[in-house]
Design a protein around this motif. Structure first.
Motif, PDB file in Angstrom:
ATOM      1  N   TRP A 145       1.730   2.240  -3.513  1.00  0.00           N
ATOM      2  CA  TRP A 145       0.544   2.832  -4.152  1.00  0.00           C
ATOM      3  C   TRP A 145       0.384   4.295  -3.729  1.00  0.00           C
ATOM      4  O   TRP A 145       0.162   5.185  -4.550  1.00  0.00           O
ATOM      5  N   ASP A 146       0.507   4.552  -2.418  1.00  0.00           N
ATOM      6  CA  ASP A 146       0.344   5.912  -1.895  1.00  0.00           C
ATOM      7  C   ASP A 146       1.447   6.845  -2.370  1.00  0.00           C
ATOM      8  O   ASP A 146       1.222   8.046  -2.561  1.00  0.00           O
TER       9      ASP A 146
ATOM     10  N   TYR B 224      -6.656   6.333  -7.967  1.00  0.00           N
ATOM     11  CA  TYR B 224      -5.906   6.198  -6.708  1.00  0.00           C
ATOM     12  C   TYR B 224      -6.809   5.812  -5.533  1.00  0.00           C
ATOM     13  O   TYR B 224      -6.474   4.941  -4.737  1.00  0.00           O
TER      14      TYR B 224
ATOM     15  N   LYS C 181       0.827  -1.212   0.000  1.00  0.00           N
ATOM     16  CA  LYS C 181       0.000   0.000   0.000  1.00  0.00           C
ATOM     17  C   LYS C 181       0.863   1.264   0.000  1.00  0.00           C
ATOM     18  O   LYS C 181       0.489   2.294  -0.590  1.00  0.00           O
TER      19      LYS C 181
ATOM     20  N   TRP D 206      -8.193   1.968  -4.196  1.00  0.00           N
ATOM     21  CA  TRP D 206      -7.325   0.914  -3.674  1.00  0.00           C
ATOM     22  C   TRP D 206      -8.123  -0.277  -3.161  1.00  0.00           C
ATOM     23  O   TRP D 206      -7.751  -1.433  -3.385  1.00  0.00           O
TER      24      TRP D 206
END
Length: 230
Positions: free
Chosen positions: A112-113, A122, A109, A125
């Protein structure tokens, strides 16, 4: 085409030095740069054939790699990554990766952030963290997203490496080396949110014992030795 790829790689090598963890490479085809290591997830951009890329690491087993292209960051299948090995361009493989210095990394994660805040998907998730088939109501796929293993033996010693990545980004890699009647196995696990744990086990035929050391995500360590009757 081969000549053009070689020239592209040579140009990359001649550029300013990069971080030690990054390896310069070339894309072998027009390939989608994905937001995570799977074809079921968003496309960040299309990387054109012959484009200069930087490989920041690959999943255990070297199935998917974390690359940088221009100002973009994402994942491509390792079969589209070409590096210089022994003076010639070759497609990245587990054996080649170890020699050219491509590290083993994981997706989570935090990744991703860090890279996708400005993208329209975005905030999805929670959707993309679920296997693609499950979103559409079909039977969910296995909880393992990628798996790889290799064994190399030389001069009376063998080293086996295996790695697995889960569908939510966690990964585990184990390396076992055996020689002269003793084996040492080290397993490192990274959770989807960055937590880590490890285990090292050493077994010796000479004194009929196995010693184990475990380290938890908060740094706590437990050790012990067990002896066996011969």
């Amino acid at each position: 085409m081969i000549k053009r790829l070689c020239v592209a790689i040579a140009l990359v090598i001649s550029m300013a030095s990069m971080a030690a963890a990054a390896t310069v490479a070339v894309a072998t085809g027009n390939v989608n740069l994905r937001a995570r290591p799977s074809t079921g997830y968003p496309v960040v951009v299309v990387v054109p054939v012959g484009a200069r890329i930087v490989t920041h690491g690959c999943l255990p087993g070297y199935t998917w790699c974390d690359i940088g292209f221009a100002s973009y960051r994402g994942w491509v299948s390792a079969r589209y990554v070409q590096v210089v090995y022994n003076g010639a361009p070759v497609v990245l493989s587990p054996a080649v990766a170890a020699t050219v210095g491509v590290a083993v990394v994981t997706f989570n994660k935090a990744y991703w952030d860090n890279y996708y805040v400005r993208y329209p998907w975005y905030r999805s998730w929670s959707v993309y963290a679920v296997p693609p088939r499950a979103v559409y109501g079909a039977h969910p796929r296995a909880r393992v997203d990628a798996y790889g293993r290799s064994v190399e033996c030389a001069d009376g010693s063998c080293t086996a490496t295996r790695g697995v990545t889960g569908i939510y980004g966690g990964s585990s890699q184990q390396t076992r080396t055996c020689a002269d009647g003793a084996c040492t196995a080290t397993r490192n696990t990274v959770g989807p949110y960055g937590g880590t744990a490890s285990r090292t086990r050493t077994c010796s035929r000479a004194d009929a014992s196995c010693s184990v050391t475990r380290t938890g995500p908060r740094g706590g360590t437990v050790s012990g030795t067990r002896f066996f009757r011969q």
